[in-house]
Design a protein around this motif. Sequence first.
Motif, PDB file in Angstrom:
ATOM      1  N   THR A 191       1.813   1.966 -13.251  1.00 14.00           N
ATOM      2  CA  THR A 191       0.728   2.920 -13.454  1.00 14.00           C
ATOM      3  C   THR A 191      -0.212   2.434 -14.567  1.00 14.00           C
ATOM      4  O   THR A 191       0.226   1.784 -15.512  1.00 14.00           O
ATOM      5  CB  THR A 191       1.284   4.303 -13.814  1.00 14.00           C
ATOM      6  N   ARG A 211       2.385   1.716  -3.440  1.00 11.02           N
ATOM      7  CA  ARG A 211       1.377   2.258  -4.362  1.00 11.02           C
ATOM      8  C   ARG A 211       1.224   3.768  -4.156  1.00 11.02           C
ATOM      9  O   ARG A 211       1.149   4.542  -5.125  1.00 11.02           O
ATOM     10  CB  ARG A 211       0.038   1.567  -4.135  1.00 11.02           C
ATOM     11  N   ALA A 212       1.186   4.168  -2.894  1.00  9.24           N
ATOM     12  CA  ALA A 212       1.051   5.595  -2.592  1.00  9.24           C
ATOM     13  C   ALA A 212       2.255   6.385  -3.092  1.00  9.24           C
ATOM     14  O   ALA A 212       2.119   7.506  -3.605  1.00  9.24           O
ATOM     15  CB  ALA A 212       0.877   5.790  -1.088  1.00  9.24           C
ATOM     16  N   ASP A 238       0.828  -1.216   0.000  1.00  8.33           N
ATOM     17  CA  ASP A 238       0.000   0.000   0.000  1.00  8.33           C
ATOM     18  C   ASP A 238       0.856   1.258   0.000  1.00  8.33           C
ATOM     19  O   ASP A 238       0.557   2.227  -0.715  1.00  8.33           O
ATOM     20  CB  ASP A 238      -0.935   0.010   1.217  1.00  8.33           C
ATOM     21  N   ASP A 263      -5.683  12.497 -11.466  1.00  6.22           N
ATOM     22  CA  ASP A 263      -6.803  11.610 -11.128  1.00  6.22           C
ATOM     23  C   ASP A 263      -6.349  10.276 -10.568  1.00  6.22           C
ATOM     24  O   ASP A 263      -7.181   9.456 -10.155  1.00  6.22           O
ATOM     25  CB  ASP A 263      -7.658  11.354 -12.379  1.00  6.22           C
ATOM     26  N   VAL A 285       2.054   7.041  -6.847  1.00  8.92           N
ATOM     27  CA  VAL A 285       1.172   8.177  -7.138  1.00  8.92           C
ATOM     28  C   VAL A 285       1.891   9.490  -6.845  1.00  8.92           C
ATOM     29  O   VAL A 285       1.840  10.445  -7.634  1.00  8.92           O
ATOM     30  CB  VAL A 285      -0.130   8.067  -6.325  1.00  8.92           C
ATOM     31  N   GLU A 286       2.581   9.540  -5.706  1.00  4.90           N
ATOM     32  CA  GLU A 286       3.309  10.758  -5.315  1.00  4.90           C
ATOM     33  C   GLU A 286       4.368  11.120  -6.349  1.00  4.90           C
ATOM     34  O   GLU A 286       4.507  12.283  -6.739  1.00  4.90           O
ATOM     35  CB  GLU A 286       3.952  10.546  -3.955  1.00  4.90           C
ATOM     36  N   ARG A 344       2.876  12.513  -9.586  1.00 10.37           N
ATOM     37  CA  ARG A 344       2.444  13.909  -9.443  1.00 10.37           C
ATOM     38  C   ARG A 344       3.637  14.858  -9.379  1.00 10.37           C
ATOM     39  O   ARG A 344       3.564  15.991  -9.878  1.00 10.37           O
ATOM     40  CB  ARG A 344       1.557  14.034  -8.213  1.00 10.37           C
ATOM     41  N   ARG A 387      -5.075   7.260  -8.317  1.00 14.35           N
ATOM     42  CA  ARG A 387      -5.210   6.860  -6.928  1.00 14.35           C
ATOM     43  C   ARG A 387      -4.454   5.546  -6.723  1.00 14.35           C
ATOM     44  O   ARG A 387      -4.322   4.748  -7.666  1.00 14.35           O
ATOM     45  CB  ARG A 387      -6.678   6.668  -6.558  1.00 14.35           C
ATOM     46  N   PRO A 388      -3.953   5.273  -5.499  1.00 15.62           N
ATOM     47  CA  PRO A 388      -3.175   4.054  -5.266  1.00 15.62           C
ATOM     48  C   PRO A 388      -3.875   2.772  -5.695  1.00 15.62           C
ATOM     49  O   PRO A 388      -3.226   1.848  -6.203  1.00 15.62           O
ATOM     50  CB  PRO A 388      -2.923   4.089  -3.755  1.00 15.62           C
ATOM     51  N   GLU A 389      -5.182   2.699  -5.497  1.00 13.91           N
ATOM     52  CA  GLU A 389      -5.906   1.476  -5.835  1.00 13.91           C
ATOM     53  C   GLU A 389      -6.025   1.256  -7.342  1.00 13.91           C
ATOM     54  O   GLU A 389      -6.388   0.164  -7.798  1.00 13.91           O
ATOM     55  CB  GLU A 389      -7.304   1.484  -5.212  1.00 13.91           C
TER      56      GLU A 389
END
Length: 218
Positions: free
Chosen positions: A41, A7-8, A4, A49, A11-12, A15, A51-53
Amino acid sequence: MTEDSLRAELVERCRELDARGLNRGASGNLSARWGEVMLITPSAVAYGDLRPEMIARMPLAGDGTWEGPLKPSSEWRFHRDILRARPEVGAVVHTHATYSTILAIARRSIPAIHYMIAAFGASEIPCCDYARYGTAELSEAILRVLGRLNGCLMANHGMLTVGPDLTRATWLAFELEALAQQYWHVLQIGGGHVLPEAEIAEVARDFASYGVQARKAD
């Protein structure tokens, strides 16, 4: 690091690349090793838009099978093949950064115009042959020139970097784009001096002793 949290971080980092102009919209893609799987990704999702999931999960030993609500990036093949071929690599970053892409369109490798090129493991950042995105031919072209290096240009496409983790691979992406920008501007004034291989080898030895601090070398 848990899956988790990885995954986060993907995303970071997406961005961060978007905010600093190395990618735009849904261009480029990132992946990270998680045990025997690759987190990558998804296709056609703008970073704002993401998100980790939404991150796709792909077995490294597989042939394109994936888990997740969205299909993985169309570039999944070269991410998987690099992670397969390079056990020390934990992350791959691919961008369409402007200056790197300009040089890739011109099919110009980046010579040792600055000592920071030592962070890539050689005195030149090569440009691979062109092949259409998402194909096995592109993956093969990348692997041929990448070897043990930490980055390369992709003809008429963009650039990629690799590292033991996302922090390092992302930092290298910023450094590669900086080198590309410097080289492009040098070409506008007729060229510059290229550092000899021996000098780059000496810098590389210094970088090895700096560890994490090599990321912030002046």
